[in-house]
Scaffold this active site. Structure first.
Site, PDB file in Angstrom:
ATOM      1  CE1 TYR A 169       0.298   2.465  -9.064  1.00 22.07           C
ATOM      2  CE2 TYR A 169      -0.876   1.027 -10.575  1.00 22.07           C
ATOM      3  CZ  TYR A 169       0.141   1.925 -10.325  1.00 22.07           C
ATOM      4  OH  TYR A 169       0.993   2.291 -11.330  1.00 22.07           O
ATOM      5  N   GLY A 193      -4.011   4.896   0.842  1.00 17.79           N
ATOM      6  CA  GLY A 193      -3.538   3.537   0.560  1.00 17.79           C
ATOM      7  C   GLY A 193      -3.638   3.196  -0.917  1.00 17.79           C
ATOM      8  CB  VAL A 194      -1.778   3.743  -3.926  1.00 17.31           C
ATOM      9  CG1 VAL A 194      -2.680   4.917  -4.230  1.00 17.31           C
ATOM     10  CG2 VAL A 194      -0.465   4.224  -3.318  1.00 17.31           C
ATOM     11  N   GLY A 195      -2.600   0.382  -2.449  1.00 18.81           N
ATOM     12  CA  GLY A 195      -2.258  -1.034  -2.561  1.00 18.81           C
ATOM     13  C   GLY A 195      -3.031  -1.637  -3.729  1.00 18.81           C
ATOM     14  CG  ASN A 196      -3.493  -5.913  -4.047  1.00 24.06           C
ATOM     15  OD1 ASN A 196      -2.532  -5.885  -4.813  1.00 24.06           O
ATOM     16  ND2 ASN A 196      -3.567  -6.750  -3.026  1.00 24.06           N
ATOM     17  CB  VAL A 197      -8.534  -1.745  -3.560  1.00 27.68           C
ATOM     18  CG1 VAL A 197      -9.774  -0.955  -3.963  1.00 27.68           C
ATOM     19  CG2 VAL A 197      -8.900  -3.185  -3.246  1.00 27.68           C
ATOM     20  CE  LYS A 231     -11.515 -10.120   6.235  1.00 24.70           C
ATOM     21  NZ  LYS A 231     -11.936  -9.474   5.007  1.00 24.70           N
TER      22      LYS A 231
END
Ligand code: NAD
Length: 368
Positions: free
Chosen positions: A186, A180-184, A80
């Site tokens: 949403y 969290g409705v970010g990339n994943v 990482k």
């Protein structure tokens, strides 16, 4: 923090500190294991309060990547990278290129990809300085944004949790709370809405939260409320460390399945969840869609990315999760322990193979 002591404790192979004055880059790359293959793991850009905080995060995240790849039976190790800084203000082309040069200096032992605070477009810039970058756009021969397949893997995992809880995997009329409705998050909300699930969402990014609320008829709550809402499945899709000694007693979900890496603050949190009879789907099993996407992209070579193959491999996620739940149930252990044992068995197998290979090579040298 005593870095070498921490590396010894976590079993990390290498840590690289990177600084570039011209671009302001301050980054850390952690290679946890290359036992199963090159260490793959995204690069996260985050305004860490201190170098120690960034180091702590990157060491934990790199280790989790080793387990994620091993549990998914992929030919990859774990690594990482973190870039210290606010992606909205400190990110620049110069900085991304300096990061690319740092990745290149590791000669392929570490493969980078996008993570929180980074985009596919950023990866295209990093790629100008190194070949060891994945998750670039499909147009440029890469496997594209991995978050779509990650969201699918989370969706299948939610179904698996429901099957384990109620004997029926259908999400229809079940309530799922997404943090969290970010990339994943949403895309997960989209899949769940299409399958008639009831949604509760939270995101400090008001625009994102409003959009998800409108598009999916979701009930929106404040970020500090989402962990306490009553639901069938809670899906953490923001940052790690959300399941803690303090938050677990307040949870009102029956199961947890989300993409966020390192959801448990400490290993004992898995026992705390079990004591509360909350079914925990280990995050690195659930969130494997992204690296599956990347592996398929790498294996595609010149022919490019094979979407159908990636979709097929993502279907292995619920199979592995079922295996983990079955093992945990049969032996009275937590799903976390069952998943760790599965990953460690694969790593031990590779270790034994490597030792055999070395012994054979020594023998061959002696007989020459
Ligand atoms: P992202 O940055 O696109 O989305 C994260 C969202 O969480 C943002 O919209 C952010 O505003 C929101 N958020 C931050 N703090 C919050 C809080 N306290 N409460 C509610 N929402 C909050 O990131 P992503 O790509 O969607 O990834 C989400 C998580 O899944 C990360 O932990 C990432 O490491 C992990 N993950 C992502 C992938 C992938 O393919 N993108 C793969 C595996 C794991």
């Amino acid at each position: 923090m005593d870095v070498l002591k921490e590396m010894k404790r976590g079993g990390h192979e290498q840590v690289l500190f990177c600084k570039d004055d011209a671009s302001g880059l301050r980054a850390i790359i952690a290679v946890h294991s290359t036992l199963l293959g090159p260490a793959l793991g995204g690069v996260r850009m985050w305004p860490y309060a201190s170098t120690d905080e960034a180091l702590h995060d990157v060491l934990r995240l790199a280790q989790a990547m080793t387990y994620k790849a091993a549990a998914a039976d992929l030919p990859l190790g774990g690594g990482k990278a973190v870039i210290i800084g606010d992606p909205k203000r400190a990110k620049s082309e110069q900085l991304l290129k300096a990061f690319g040069r740092a990745v290149e200096s590791l000669g392929g032992r570490y493969l980078t990809a996008e993570d929180v605070g980074m985009t596919v477009a950023d990866m295209e810039i990093v790629r100008q300085e190194t070949r060891h970058v994945t998750g670039t756009s499909e147009k440029s021969g890469g496997s594209g944004d991995p978050s779509c397949l990650t969201a699918k893997g989370v969706f299948y995992s939610i179904e698996t949790c429901l099957k384990e809880l109620y004997g029926d995997p259908s999400v229809k009329n079940r309530t799922v709370a997404i943090q969290g409705v970010g990339n994943v998050g949403y895309q997960l909300a989209e899949l769940l809405a299409m399958a008639d699930a009831r949604l509760i969402i939270a995101d400090p990014d008001a625009q994102r939260a409003m959009l998800a609320r409108r598009e999916f008829e979701a009930w929106r709550v404040e970020p500090d409320e989402i962990l306490q809402v009553e639901c069938d499945v809670l899906s953490p899709c923001a940052l790690g460390g959300v399941l803690t000694r303090k938050t677990i007693p307040k949870l009102r979900c029956r199961a947890i399945a989300g993409a966020a890496n390192n959801q448990l603050e400490e290993p004992a949190d898995a026992d705390r969840l079990a004591e509360r009879r909350i079914l925990y789907a280990p995050d690195y099993v659930v969130g494997a869609g992204g690296i599956i996407n990347i592996v398929v992209g790498l294996q595609g070579g010149r022919k490019g990315y094979d979407r159908a193959k990636a979709e097929r491999l993502a279907r292995r996620i619920p199979v592995t999760l079922q295996e983990v739940f079955g093992e945990a149930r049969a032996r009275g252990i937590t799903p976390s322990q069952a998943a760790d044992e599965l990953a460690e068995a694969r790593l031990n197998g590779a270790r034994a193979q490597r030792a055999k290979g070395r012994a054979r090579a020594r023998k061959a040298r002696r007989s020459r």
